[in-house]
Scaffold this motif. Structure first.
Motif, mmCIF file in Angstrom:
data_model
loop_
_atom_site.group_PDB
_atom_site.id
_atom_site.type_symbol
_atom_site.label_atom_id
_atom_site.label_comp_id
_atom_site.label_asym_id
_atom_site.label_seq_id
_atom_site.Cartn_x
_atom_site.Cartn_y
_atom_site.Cartn_z
ATOM 1 N N THR A 143 44.998 34.092 35.439
ATOM 2 C CA THR A 143 43.772 35.051 35.689
ATOM 3 C C THR A 143 44.863 36.252 35.789
ATOM 4 O O THR A 143 45.900 36.411 35.280
ATOM 5 N N HIS A 199 39.994 32.543 33.350
ATOM 6 C CA HIS A 199 39.357 32.869 34.437
ATOM 7 C C HIS A 199 39.196 34.357 34.858
ATOM 8 O O HIS A 199 40.465 34.729 35.022
ATOM 9 N N GLU A 256 35.988 31.647 31.830
ATOM 10 C CA GLU A 256 35.103 31.468 32.833
ATOM 11 C C GLU A 256 34.947 32.879 33.668
ATOM 12 O O GLU A 256 36.038 33.379 33.911
#
Ligand code: GLU
Length: 503
Positions: free
Chosen positions: A11, A226, A253
């Motif tokens: 991330t 993500h 995502e």
């Protein structure tokens, strides 16, 4: 978590240095960090400094200082199995990916899309586009770019190019279609390409590559799996998914976090709410970083097992994205102060002294007025009453300087307590109070109360106001012990004179 196309959870937080470090940015960073840590992945940092006019070094420094103060750090972005064509330039000290340094790479991908016919040059002039919008408005249509240059003939394109006509590059969104994603916070999302304002510009006429494009190229290079960010980015996400698809990159995502609102339902912003939106304000007011972190995560996170008080590490151990709420987060200073009091009450004395000394105008560590043991007793006495450290002097000023009791309300209380002051002075003159003993003054006051048939607030409040000028504070016996006989006598006499003259 469903089977990922990515080898590892990665991330990132990607602030733009175009303003102060906003509470919302820290909150977004925290959810990204917690998610990555929980999954044993990486959390990275990218500075989105491509907007040359608005990006300022002072903001970069403030952002980096703020994260450092909050103890939020990030991992090394380099990776052995970086995807093909993902040159990771732009790394500087501190594992920061600087977007501006990657400009040439962004452009390479623009050229690629142009050569594949997935993007096109649009030579429409400002006047032409203004006219287009005016017509749309007259027809009560929502103004949007009508994709007029999608099918420009090769001859026209060559002609415009030879004339040196300025152009922007647009992504060809193709036939209208729904862009779908399963948002990790909001669930199934669907945005139709016809609602994106027409084929989006990915490169300006100045040659500057636009935000949505640079983000996709960089997230790909950094192998971001993500992306958690504010829900103000929802329409960007639809555009970015179209860019991922055009470039043939795996789509990460997404999870869109609710924004922070004030109680009157306004988005928390520097423009509307001033400094309360900036992390720096809290640092300057003597909040503890742990409290701010805990408060910010808690604004949208509800995990009963974790309870209300937790560290980053504790939250990361059991972070559950399902526990992140999609309803707006509410800015609540009382709640933040509650967290701060909780954390202050747990601090060791060394930290209490350091923080108080930093925020006090009195030289707490070097004063001759009190021994360090006395300072310790004083600060421990007020520790539980502090909302934040910049309030320290409000709680201890009467130990260092005299005050005058002027407010009517206080005089009224003292009027009732005139007799108490008198009796205390008589006791002191008769050597009836041992100031070396921290309980003696309190015992003496209780014995005065017995004689006068007064107790509780009626007995203690006048005495407290007389010797400290305050309606609350540490144990009254401790105050008298620290101030000493001479000072207590002087203050009681002063009040007595005042009452004799004014009442
Ligand atoms: N630079 C963007 C911002 O500060 C980052 C958005 C994103 O996370 O993609 O809002």
């Amino acid at each position: 978590m469903s089977e990922s196309r990515f080898k590892k959870v990665r991330t990132r937080i990607a602030p733009s240095p175009t303003g102060n470090l906003h509470l919302g940015t820290v909150r977004t960073a925290l959810y990204n960090l917690l998610f990555a840590r929980y999954h044993g992945g990486d959390f990275l940092f990218r500075l989105e400094d491509t907007d040359k006019e608005r990006s300022k070094e002072e903001f970069t420094n403030e952002i980096l200082d703020g994260f450092k103060w909050l103890n939020i750090s990030w991992d090394d972005p380099s990776s052995e199995d970086a995807p093909e064509g993902a040159e990771m330039t732009g790394l500087s000290e501190g594992h920061i990916v600087k977007q501006s340094v990657r400009e040439a790479i962004h452009k390479k991908y623009i050229t690629k899309l142009l050569s594949e016919g997935k993007a096109y040059k649009c030579f429409a002039s400002k006047e032409e586009l203004d006219e287009m919008r005016a017509k749309q408005q007259a027809n009560k249509e929502i103004p949007r770019y009508d994709n007029r240059s999608r099918n420009l003939s090769e001859a026209d394109q060559a002609k415009f190019e030879s004339e040196g006509k300025p152009f922007v590059v647009r992504l060809n969104l193709g036939a209208d279609r729904d862009i779908l994603w399963n948002d990790l916070i909001r669930g199934e999302m669907s945005i139709n390409t016809k609602d994106l304002g027409g084929d989006p510009v990915i490169q300006k006429s100045s040659g500057q590559v636009l935000y949505n494009f640079a983000v996709v190229v960089d997230d790909f290079a950094m192998q971001i799996s993500h992306i958690f960010r504010g829900e103000d980015h929802l329409s960007n996400t639809a555009k970015q998914i179209a860019i991922y698809e055009a470039l043939g990159f795996s789509v990460p995502e997404f999870g869109h976090l609710p924004l922070i609102f004030t109680k009157d339902k306004q988005k928390l912003s520097k423009r509307k709410h001033g400094d309360i939106a900036s992390v720096d304000t809290y640092k300057k007011q003597g909040y503890l970083p742990e409290a701010l972190v805990n408060y910010l995560v808690g604004t949208s996170y509800n995990d009963e097992e974790l309870g209300e008080l937790f560290s980053i590490e504790e939250a990361a151990d059991e972070f559950d994205i399902e526990a992140v709420s999609k309803s707006p987060a509410i800015y609540d200073i009382k709640k933040l102060n509650w967290y701060n009091r909780e954390y202050i009450s747990k601090l060791d004395y060394a930290d209490i002294l350091n923080n108080c000394a930093e925020f006090s105008k009195f030289s707490l560590k070097t004063t001759d007025k009190y021994s360090q043991d006395q300072i310790e007793a004083m600060l421990k006495g007020i520790q539980d009453s502090l909302d934040k450290f910049d309030e320290v002097d409000i709680h201890i000023d009467y130990f260092f300087e005299d005050f005058s009791v002027v407010e009517d309300k206080i005089l009224k209380t003292l009027e009732d307590g005139k007799i108490i002051v008198e009796k205390l002075l008589i006791l002191i003159d008769a050597d009836g109070i041992n100031f070396a003993d921290p309980v003696s003054f309190k015992n003496a006051l209780n014995s005065v109360g017995k004689i006068l048939e007064l107790n509780g607030k009626k007995l203690f409040m006048p005495a407290r106001i007389a010797i400290s000028g305050k309606t609350s504070g540490p144990d009254i016996g401790l105050i008298a012990h620290l101030l000493g006989e001479e000072k207590i006598k002087e203050r009681l006499k002063k009040i007595q004179d005042k009452l004799t003259n004014t009442v």
